[in-house]
Design a protein around this motif. Structure first.
Motif, PDB file in Angstrom:
ATOM      1  N   GLU A   1      11.100   3.745   3.392  1.00 57.60           N
ATOM      2  CA  GLU A   1      11.594   5.117   3.362  1.00 57.60           C
ATOM      3  C   GLU A   1      11.052   5.796   4.619  1.00 57.60           C
ATOM      4  O   GLU A   1      10.032   5.384   5.175  1.00 57.60           O
ATOM      5  CB  GLU A   1      11.065   5.856   2.123  1.00 57.60           C
ATOM      6  N   PHE A   2      11.711   6.883   5.033  1.00 56.76           N
ATOM      7  CA  PHE A   2      11.233   7.586   6.223  1.00 56.76           C
ATOM      8  C   PHE A   2       9.792   8.046   6.041  1.00 56.76           C
ATOM      9  O   PHE A   2       8.977   7.949   6.963  1.00 56.76           O
ATOM     10  CB  PHE A   2      12.125   8.780   6.572  1.00 56.76           C
ATOM     11  N   TRP A   3       9.450   8.551   4.858  1.00 58.02           N
ATOM     12  CA  TRP A   3       8.099   9.055   4.624  1.00 58.02           C
ATOM     13  C   TRP A   3       7.065   7.937   4.743  1.00 58.02           C
ATOM     14  O   TRP A   3       5.931   8.189   5.151  1.00 58.02           O
ATOM     15  CB  TRP A   3       7.989   9.798   3.290  1.00 58.02           C
ATOM     16  N   GLU A   4       7.445   6.702   4.407  1.00 58.83           N
ATOM     17  CA  GLU A   4       6.507   5.585   4.562  1.00 58.83           C
ATOM     18  C   GLU A   4       6.231   5.331   6.046  1.00 58.83           C
ATOM     19  O   GLU A   4       5.083   5.110   6.442  1.00 58.83           O
ATOM     20  CB  GLU A   4       7.055   4.325   3.901  1.00 58.83           C
ATOM     21  N   PHE A   5       7.301   5.371   6.839  1.00 57.96           N
ATOM     22  CA  PHE A   5       7.104   5.241   8.285  1.00 57.96           C
ATOM     23  C   PHE A   5       6.197   6.356   8.786  1.00 57.96           C
ATOM     24  O   PHE A   5       5.297   6.124   9.603  1.00 57.96           O
ATOM     25  CB  PHE A   5       8.447   5.277   9.026  1.00 57.96           C
ATOM     26  N   ASP A   6       6.426   7.569   8.312  1.00 54.28           N
ATOM     27  CA  ASP A   6       5.638   8.716   8.748  1.00 54.28           C
ATOM     28  C   ASP A   6       4.153   8.524   8.438  1.00 54.28           C
ATOM     29  O   ASP A   6       3.302   8.799   9.285  1.00 54.28           O
ATOM     30  CB  ASP A   6       6.172   9.992   8.090  1.00 54.28           C
ATOM     31  N   VAL A   7       3.834   8.029   7.242  1.00 56.64           N
ATOM     32  CA  VAL A   7       2.422   7.776   6.889  1.00 56.64           C
ATOM     33  C   VAL A   7       1.847   6.691   7.791  1.00 56.64           C
ATOM     34  O   VAL A   7       0.744   6.838   8.339  1.00 56.64           O
ATOM     35  CB  VAL A   7       2.280   7.396   5.395  1.00 56.64           C
TER      36      VAL A   7
ATOM     37  N   ILE B   1       1.189  12.983  -2.228  1.00 53.41           N
ATOM     38  CA  ILE B   1       0.437  12.062  -1.349  1.00 53.41           C
ATOM     39  C   ILE B   1      -0.164  10.941  -2.172  1.00 53.41           C
ATOM     40  O   ILE B   1      -0.101   9.774  -1.785  1.00 53.41           O
ATOM     41  CB  ILE B   1      -0.661  12.824  -0.560  1.00 53.41           C
ATOM     42  N   THR B   2      -0.732  11.271  -3.314  1.00 51.00           N
ATOM     43  CA  THR B   2      -1.317  10.246  -4.185  1.00 51.00           C
ATOM     44  C   THR B   2      -0.252   9.227  -4.568  1.00 51.00           C
ATOM     45  O   THR B   2      -0.469   8.012  -4.483  1.00 51.00           O
ATOM     46  CB  THR B   2      -1.930  10.889  -5.445  1.00 51.00           C
ATOM     47  N   ASN B   3       0.920   9.698  -4.963  1.00 47.70           N
ATOM     48  CA  ASN B   3       2.018   8.813  -5.338  1.00 47.70           C
ATOM     49  C   ASN B   3       2.446   7.947  -4.156  1.00 47.70           C
ATOM     50  O   ASN B   3       2.694   6.751  -4.297  1.00 47.70           O
ATOM     51  CB  ASN B   3       3.192   9.642  -5.864  1.00 47.70           C
ATOM     52  N   ARG B   4       2.558   8.555  -2.991  1.00 48.53           N
ATOM     53  CA  ARG B   4       2.972   7.809  -1.804  1.00 48.53           C
ATOM     54  C   ARG B   4       1.959   6.731  -1.436  1.00 48.53           C
ATOM     55  O   ARG B   4       2.332   5.595  -1.134  1.00 48.53           O
ATOM     56  CB  ARG B   4       3.195   8.763  -0.628  1.00 48.53           C
ATOM     57  N   VAL B   5       0.699   7.103  -1.459  1.00 50.53           N
ATOM     58  CA  VAL B   5      -0.342   6.118  -1.128  1.00 50.53           C
ATOM     59  C   VAL B   5      -0.342   5.000  -2.161  1.00 50.53           C
ATOM     60  O   VAL B   5      -0.455   3.818  -1.810  1.00 50.53           O
ATOM     61  CB  VAL B   5      -1.726   6.798  -1.005  1.00 50.53           C
ATOM     62  N   ASP B   6      -0.183   5.336  -3.450  1.00 48.86           N
ATOM     63  CA  ASP B   6      -0.103   4.311  -4.497  1.00 48.86           C
ATOM     64  C   ASP B   6       1.014   3.319  -4.190  1.00 48.86           C
ATOM     65  O   ASP B   6       0.819   2.101  -4.265  1.00 48.86           O
ATOM     66  CB  ASP B   6       0.170   4.939  -5.871  1.00 48.86           C
ATOM     67  N   ARG B   7       2.182   3.839  -3.859  1.00 44.68           N
ATOM     68  CA  ARG B   7       3.341   2.972  -3.596  1.00 44.68           C
ATOM     69  C   ARG B   7       3.114   2.102  -2.358  1.00 44.68           C
ATOM     70  O   ARG B   7       3.468   0.918  -2.345  1.00 44.68           O
ATOM     71  CB  ARG B   7       4.603   3.818  -3.457  1.00 44.68           C
TER      72      ARG B   7
ATOM     73  N   GLU C   1       0.208   1.250  -1.132  1.00 44.15           N
ATOM     74  CA  GLU C   1      -0.876   0.321  -1.442  1.00 44.15           C
ATOM     75  C   GLU C   1      -0.311  -0.899  -2.175  1.00 44.15           C
ATOM     76  O   GLU C   1      -0.688  -2.032  -1.882  1.00 44.15           O
ATOM     77  CB  GLU C   1      -1.934   1.042  -2.285  1.00 44.15           C
ATOM     78  N   THR C   2       0.615  -0.658  -3.100  1.00 48.35           N
ATOM     79  CA  THR C   2       1.269  -1.747  -3.822  1.00 48.35           C
ATOM     80  C   THR C   2       2.006  -2.677  -2.865  1.00 48.35           C
ATOM     81  O   THR C   2       2.043  -3.891  -3.067  1.00 48.35           O
ATOM     82  CB  THR C   2       2.252  -1.173  -4.878  1.00 48.35           C
ATOM     83  N   LYS C   3       2.580  -2.111  -1.809  1.00 42.96           N
ATOM     84  CA  LYS C   3       3.284  -2.917  -0.799  1.00 42.96           C
ATOM     85  C   LYS C   3       2.330  -3.618   0.167  1.00 42.96           C
ATOM     86  O   LYS C   3       2.768  -4.386   1.013  1.00 42.96           O
ATOM     87  CB  LYS C   3       4.230  -2.030   0.023  1.00 42.96           C
ATOM     88  N   GLY C   4       1.039  -3.288   0.082  1.00 44.28           N
ATOM     89  CA  GLY C   4       0.060  -3.911   0.969  1.00 44.28           C
ATOM     90  C   GLY C   4       0.013  -3.301   2.365  1.00 44.28           C
ATOM     91  O   GLY C   4      -0.489  -3.922   3.300  1.00 44.28           O
ATOM     92  N   LEU C   5       0.509  -2.066   2.521  1.00 43.30           N
ATOM     93  CA  LEU C   5       0.560  -1.434   3.839  1.00 43.30           C
ATOM     94  C   LEU C   5      -0.655  -0.559   4.135  1.00 43.30           C
ATOM     95  O   LEU C   5      -1.014  -0.381   5.300  1.00 43.30           O
ATOM     96  CB  LEU C   5       1.840  -0.602   3.962  1.00 43.30           C
ATOM     97  N   VAL C   6      -1.261  -0.003   3.085  1.00 43.17           N
ATOM     98  CA  VAL C   6      -2.460   0.819   3.235  1.00 43.17           C
ATOM     99  C   VAL C   6      -3.447   0.442   2.138  1.00 43.17           C
ATOM    100  O   VAL C   6      -3.086  -0.197   1.153  1.00 43.17           O
ATOM    101  CB  VAL C   6      -2.157   2.341   3.151  1.00 43.17           C
ATOM    102  N   GLN C   7      -4.681   0.862   2.358  1.00 39.71           N
ATOM    103  CA  GLN C   7      -5.697   0.680   1.328  1.00 39.71           C
ATOM    104  C   GLN C   7      -6.598   1.897   1.305  1.00 39.71           C
ATOM    105  O   GLN C   7      -6.740   2.597   2.294  1.00 39.71           O
ATOM    106  CB  GLN C   7      -6.529  -0.581   1.593  1.00 39.71           C
ATOM    107  N   ARG C   8      -7.178   2.128   0.132  1.00 41.35           N
ATOM    108  CA  ARG C   8      -8.145   3.220  -0.013  1.00 41.35           C
ATOM    109  C   ARG C   8      -9.526   2.618   0.240  1.00 41.35           C
ATOM    110  O   ARG C   8      -9.851   1.561  -0.287  1.00 41.35           O
ATOM    111  CB  ARG C   8      -8.086   3.803  -1.422  1.00 41.35           C
ATOM    112  N   VAL C   9     -10.307   3.338   1.043  1.00 42.21           N
ATOM    113  CA  VAL C   9     -11.682   2.908   1.322  1.00 42.21           C
ATOM    114  C   VAL C   9     -12.608   4.095   1.128  1.00 42.21           C
ATOM    115  O   VAL C   9     -12.204   5.246   1.302  1.00 42.21           O
ATOM    116  CB  VAL C   9     -11.826   2.328   2.757  1.00 42.21           C
ATOM    117  N   ARG C  10     -13.828   3.824   0.747  1.00 43.34           N
ATOM    118  CA  ARG C  10     -14.814   4.894   0.556  1.00 43.34           C
ATOM    119  C   ARG C  10     -15.111   5.556   1.892  1.00 43.34           C
ATOM    120  O   ARG C  10     -15.183   4.906   2.922  1.00 43.34           O
ATOM    121  CB  ARG C  10     -16.122   4.330   0.000  1.00 43.34           C
ATOM    122  N   ASP C  11     -15.282   6.859   1.842  1.00 40.96           N
ATOM    123  CA  ASP C  11     -15.647   7.615   3.036  1.00 40.96           C
ATOM    124  C   ASP C  11     -17.156   7.494   3.211  1.00 40.96           C
ATOM    125  O   ASP C  11     -17.914   7.944   2.350  1.00 40.96           O
ATOM    126  CB  ASP C  11     -15.241   9.080   2.853  1.00 40.96           C
TER     127      ASP C  11
END
Length: 166
Positions: free
Chosen positions: A51-57, A86-92, A94-104
């Motif tokens: 999706e365009f928003w995925e490219f944007d992220v 944003i939470t929903n987008r990152v979840d989606r 992350e499921t695709k393996g494009l981003v990950q959450r890491v501790r700050d």
């Protein structure tokens, strides 16, 4: 060469000759061109399963520089959506393996969103293709016309208050 907006302006000129509808011509064209570009970009990214928003992220994280991560709050500011979105987008993503959450490391409660190696590879592949696609979309304009249009749109955007990413 006439466009669809010319027909609308002509109708107003016929019905209300005292009305200067020139602003309708500008705003109408910007609106119509925006919709046409949105469709073209949506189709382009769909060809890569995005999706365009995925490219944007992905692009936002990539241009942030190594290690290609931002806090959720910083990502939220650039995306202009709700924190839930944003939470929903990152979840989606992350499921695709494009981003990950890491501790700050600077904030034990904080989380940063980071490109995965697959996300980095994908965005590095897509950015030149995206720019080439945008160049194709602007092919009706010469170099000088593109520069003039960019200057005019910048003046309009800043006049309307669009002066920063945040």
């Amino acid at each position: 060469m006439a466009d669809a907006v010319d027909a609308i302006i002509a109708m107003w000129a016929r019905e209300k000759p005292e009305l200067d509808a020139a602003p309708m011509g500008i705003v109408g064209r910007i609106s119509r061109v925006s919709r046409l570009l949105d469709k073209e970009l949506k189709d382009f990214f769909a060809g890569y399963g995005l999706e365009f928003w995925e490219f944007d992220v992905l692009a936002t994280l990539r241009r942030s520089g190594a290690p290609y991560e931002l806090s959720a709050g910083a990502l939220l500011k650039t995306a202009m959506v709700t924190s839930g979105a944003i939470t929903n987008r990152v979840d989606r993503m992350e499921t695709k393996g494009l981003v990950q959450r890491v501790r700050d490391p600077g904030d034990r409660r904080g989380v940063r969103i980071r490109l995965t190696p697959a996300g980095l590879e994908l965005i590095d592949k897509l950015v030149p293709l995206h720019v080439a696609n945008e160049r194709r979309l602007l092919a009706a304009l010469g170099d000088d016309e593109r520069g003039t249009l960019a200057d005019l749109l910048r003046a309009l955007a800043t006049g309307l208050g669009d002066t920063s990413l945040g």
